[in-house]
Motif scaffolding. Structure first.
Motif, PDB file in Angstrom:
ATOM      1  N   ASN A  19       0.862  -1.165   0.000  1.00  0.00           N
ATOM      2  CA  ASN A  19       0.000   0.000   0.000  1.00  0.00           C
ATOM      3  C   ASN A  19       0.904   1.222   0.000  1.00  0.00           C
ATOM      4  O   ASN A  19       1.900   1.258   0.729  1.00  0.00           O
ATOM      5  N   ARG A  20       0.598   2.195  -0.807  1.00  0.00           N
ATOM      6  CA  ARG A  20       1.414   3.402  -0.895  1.00  0.00           C
ATOM      7  C   ARG A  20       0.842   4.460   0.041  1.00  0.00           C
ATOM      8  O   ARG A  20      -0.357   4.742   0.017  1.00  0.00           O
ATOM      9  N   VAL A  21       1.723   5.047   0.873  1.00  0.00           N
ATOM     10  CA  VAL A  21       1.298   6.047   1.850  1.00  0.00           C
ATOM     11  C   VAL A  21       2.319   7.182   1.852  1.00  0.00           C
ATOM     12  O   VAL A  21       3.515   6.940   1.832  1.00  0.00           O
ATOM     13  N   GLU A  22       1.833   8.409   1.872  1.00  0.00           N
ATOM     14  CA  GLU A  22       2.721   9.565   1.996  1.00  0.00           C
ATOM     15  C   GLU A  22       2.515  10.183   3.363  1.00  0.00           C
ATOM     16  O   GLU A  22       1.389  10.461   3.764  1.00  0.00           O
ATOM     17  N   LEU A  23       3.616  10.385   4.076  1.00  0.00           N
ATOM     18  CA  LEU A  23       3.563  10.973   5.415  1.00  0.00           C
ATOM     19  C   LEU A  23       4.644  12.029   5.565  1.00  0.00           C
ATOM     20  O   LEU A  23       5.739  11.876   5.040  1.00  0.00           O
ATOM     21  N   ALA A  24       4.337  13.056   6.326  1.00  0.00           N
ATOM     22  CA  ALA A  24       5.349  14.040   6.680  1.00  0.00           C
ATOM     23  C   ALA A  24       6.274  13.416   7.724  1.00  0.00           C
ATOM     24  O   ALA A  24       5.891  12.477   8.432  1.00  0.00           O
ATOM     25  N   ALA A  25       7.464  13.907   7.825  1.00  0.00           N
ATOM     26  CA  ALA A  25       8.442  13.385   8.787  1.00  0.00           C
ATOM     27  C   ALA A  25       7.864  13.406  10.194  1.00  0.00           C
ATOM     28  O   ALA A  25       7.221  14.372  10.607  1.00  0.00           O
ATOM     29  N   GLY A  26       8.040  12.301  10.910  1.00  0.00           N
ATOM     30  CA  GLY A  26       7.583  12.199  12.290  1.00  0.00           C
ATOM     31  C   GLY A  26       6.114  11.843  12.464  1.00  0.00           C
ATOM     32  O   GLY A  26       5.634  11.711  13.581  1.00  0.00           O
ATOM     33  N   ARG A  27       5.372  11.701  11.381  1.00  0.00           N
ATOM     34  CA  ARG A  27       3.942  11.385  11.461  1.00  0.00           C
ATOM     35  C   ARG A  27       3.730   9.879  11.441  1.00  0.00           C
ATOM     36  O   ARG A  27       4.542   9.131  10.922  1.00  0.00           O
ATOM     37  N   HIS A  28       2.593   9.423  11.997  1.00  0.00           N
ATOM     38  CA  HIS A  28       2.228   8.006  12.027  1.00  0.00           C
ATOM     39  C   HIS A  28       0.864   7.826  11.376  1.00  0.00           C
ATOM     40  O   HIS A  28       0.046   8.738  11.408  1.00  0.00           O
ATOM     41  N   ARG A  29       0.629   6.628  10.857  1.00  0.00           N
ATOM     42  CA  ARG A  29      -0.670   6.337  10.261  1.00  0.00           C
ATOM     43  C   ARG A  29      -0.845   4.825  10.189  1.00  0.00           C
ATOM     44  O   ARG A  29       0.091   4.092   9.897  1.00  0.00           O
ATOM     45  N   SER A  30      -2.044   4.353  10.446  1.00  0.00           N
ATOM     46  CA  SER A  30      -2.348   2.935  10.287  1.00  0.00           C
ATOM     47  C   SER A  30      -2.597   2.645   8.812  1.00  0.00           C
ATOM     48  O   SER A  30      -3.232   3.445   8.114  1.00  0.00           O
ATOM     49  N   VAL A  31      -2.106   1.500   8.359  1.00  0.00           N
ATOM     50  CA  VAL A  31      -2.265   1.100   6.960  1.00  0.00           C
ATOM     51  C   VAL A  31      -2.707  -0.355   6.930  1.00  0.00           C
ATOM     52  O   VAL A  31      -2.176  -1.192   7.663  1.00  0.00           O
ATOM     53  N   SER A  32      -3.680  -0.663   6.093  1.00  0.00           N
ATOM     54  CA  SER A  32      -4.139  -2.045   5.922  1.00  0.00           C
ATOM     55  C   SER A  32      -3.673  -2.575   4.574  1.00  0.00           C
ATOM     56  O   SER A  32      -3.676  -1.846   3.582  1.00  0.00           O
ATOM     57  N   VAL A  33      -3.285  -3.837   4.572  1.00  0.00           N
ATOM     58  CA  VAL A  33      -2.915  -4.524   3.341  1.00  0.00           C
ATOM     59  C   VAL A  33      -3.633  -5.862   3.340  1.00  0.00           C
ATOM     60  O   VAL A  33      -3.492  -6.650   4.277  1.00  0.00           O
ATOM     61  N   GLY A  55      -0.647 -22.865   9.428  1.00  0.00           N
ATOM     62  CA  GLY A  55       0.203 -22.637  10.589  1.00  0.00           C
ATOM     63  C   GLY A  55       0.657 -21.189  10.654  1.00  0.00           C
ATOM     64  O   GLY A  55       0.043 -20.298  10.073  1.00  0.00           O
ATOM     65  N   GLN A  56       1.735 -20.972  11.372  1.00  0.00           N
ATOM     66  CA  GLN A  56       2.278 -19.635  11.562  1.00  0.00           C
ATOM     67  C   GLN A  56       3.105 -19.230  10.342  1.00  0.00           C
ATOM     68  O   GLN A  56       4.031 -19.943   9.962  1.00  0.00           O
ATOM     69  N   VAL A  57       2.757 -18.106   9.750  1.00  0.00           N
ATOM     70  CA  VAL A  57       3.474 -17.583   8.591  1.00  0.00           C
ATOM     71  C   VAL A  57       4.080 -16.240   8.991  1.00  0.00           C
ATOM     72  O   VAL A  57       3.374 -15.357   9.483  1.00  0.00           O
ATOM     73  N   PRO A  58       5.383 -16.071   8.797  1.00  0.00           N
ATOM     74  CA  PRO A  58       6.007 -14.794   9.164  1.00  0.00           C
ATOM     75  C   PRO A  58       5.550 -13.658   8.250  1.00  0.00           C
ATOM     76  O   PRO A  58       5.288 -13.863   7.062  1.00  0.00           O
ATOM     77  N   VAL A  59       5.446 -12.452   8.817  1.00  0.00           N
ATOM     78  CA  VAL A  59       5.060 -11.261   8.081  1.00  0.00           C
ATOM     79  C   VAL A  59       6.096 -10.180   8.370  1.00  0.00           C
ATOM     80  O   VAL A  59       6.442  -9.935   9.526  1.00  0.00           O
ATOM     81  N   TYR A  60       6.587  -9.548   7.315  1.00  0.00           N
ATOM     82  CA  TYR A  60       7.581  -8.478   7.440  1.00  0.00           C
ATOM     83  C   TYR A  60       6.990  -7.212   6.847  1.00  0.00           C
ATOM     84  O   TYR A  60       6.435  -7.243   5.744  1.00  0.00           O
ATOM     85  N   VAL A  61       7.118  -6.089   7.554  1.00  0.00           N
ATOM     86  CA  VAL A  61       6.557  -4.821   7.107  1.00  0.00           C
ATOM     87  C   VAL A  61       7.667  -3.774   7.102  1.00  0.00           C
ATOM     88  O   VAL A  61       8.416  -3.652   8.072  1.00  0.00           O
ATOM     89  N   GLY A  62       7.763  -3.027   6.007  1.00  0.00           N
ATOM     90  CA  GLY A  62       8.778  -1.983   5.949  1.00  0.00           C
ATOM     91  C   GLY A  62       8.722  -1.206   4.652  1.00  0.00           C
ATOM     92  O   GLY A  62       7.889  -1.460   3.788  1.00  0.00           O
ATOM     93  N   ARG A  63       9.638  -0.267   4.530  1.00  0.00           N
ATOM     94  CA  ARG A  63       9.726   0.557   3.326  1.00  0.00           C
ATOM     95  C   ARG A  63      10.323  -0.220   2.161  1.00  0.00           C
ATOM     96  O   ARG A  63      10.058   0.062   1.006  1.00  0.00           O
ATOM     97  N   SER A  64      11.157  -1.197   2.469  1.00  0.00           N
ATOM     98  CA  SER A  64      11.777  -2.049   1.454  1.00  0.00           C
ATOM     99  C   SER A  64      12.289  -3.296   2.161  1.00  0.00           C
ATOM    100  O   SER A  64      12.268  -3.385   3.389  1.00  0.00           O
ATOM    101  N   VAL A  65      12.792  -4.253   1.406  1.00  0.00           N
ATOM    102  CA  VAL A  65      13.327  -5.474   2.008  1.00  0.00           C
ATOM    103  C   VAL A  65      14.543  -5.158   2.885  1.00  0.00           C
ATOM    104  O   VAL A  65      14.840  -5.878   3.833  1.00  0.00           O
ATOM    105  N   ALA A  66      15.211  -4.052   2.594  1.00  0.00           N
ATOM    106  CA  ALA A  66      16.381  -3.647   3.380  1.00  0.00           C
ATOM    107  C   ALA A  66      15.998  -2.821   4.609  1.00  0.00           C
ATOM    108  O   ALA A  66      16.820  -2.619   5.500  1.00  0.00           O
TER     109      ALA A  66
END
Length: 77
Positions: A19-33, A55-66
């Motif tokens: 999901n694409r989200v634009e935020l100002a520096a220091g801001r937070h927002r909930s995002v659903s995927v 079973g249990q499936v790992p989930v990773y969330v971030g700006r990129s894989v790095a």
């Protein structure tokens, strides 16, 4: 950890939604995927069908894989 069955060769991580989200520096927002069941599935050549691991499936969330900010799990039934 979830089981993909014996002899199933799959990548360690796969992009299954975003999901694409634009935020100002220091801001937070909930995002659903939304993650479809098919996105978690793999092709079973012997059975000639798609199989969804359970079973249990790992989930990773971030700006990129790095840049992974959150790590968790979901339960697939």
């Amino acid at each position: 950890m979830h089981s993909r069955g014996p002899g199933v060769d799959t990548p360690a991580r796969t992009l299954v939604g975003f999901n694409r989200v634009e935020l100002a520096a220091g801001r937070h927002r909930s995002v659903s995927v939304t993650v479809s069941r098919r996105a978690l599935s793999y092709w079973d050549e012997d059975g000639n069908r798609w199989v969804t691991p359970t079973g249990q499936v790992p989930v990773y969330v971030g700006r990129s894989v790095a840049e992974l900010d959150h790590v968790g799990t979901i339960t697939v039934r």
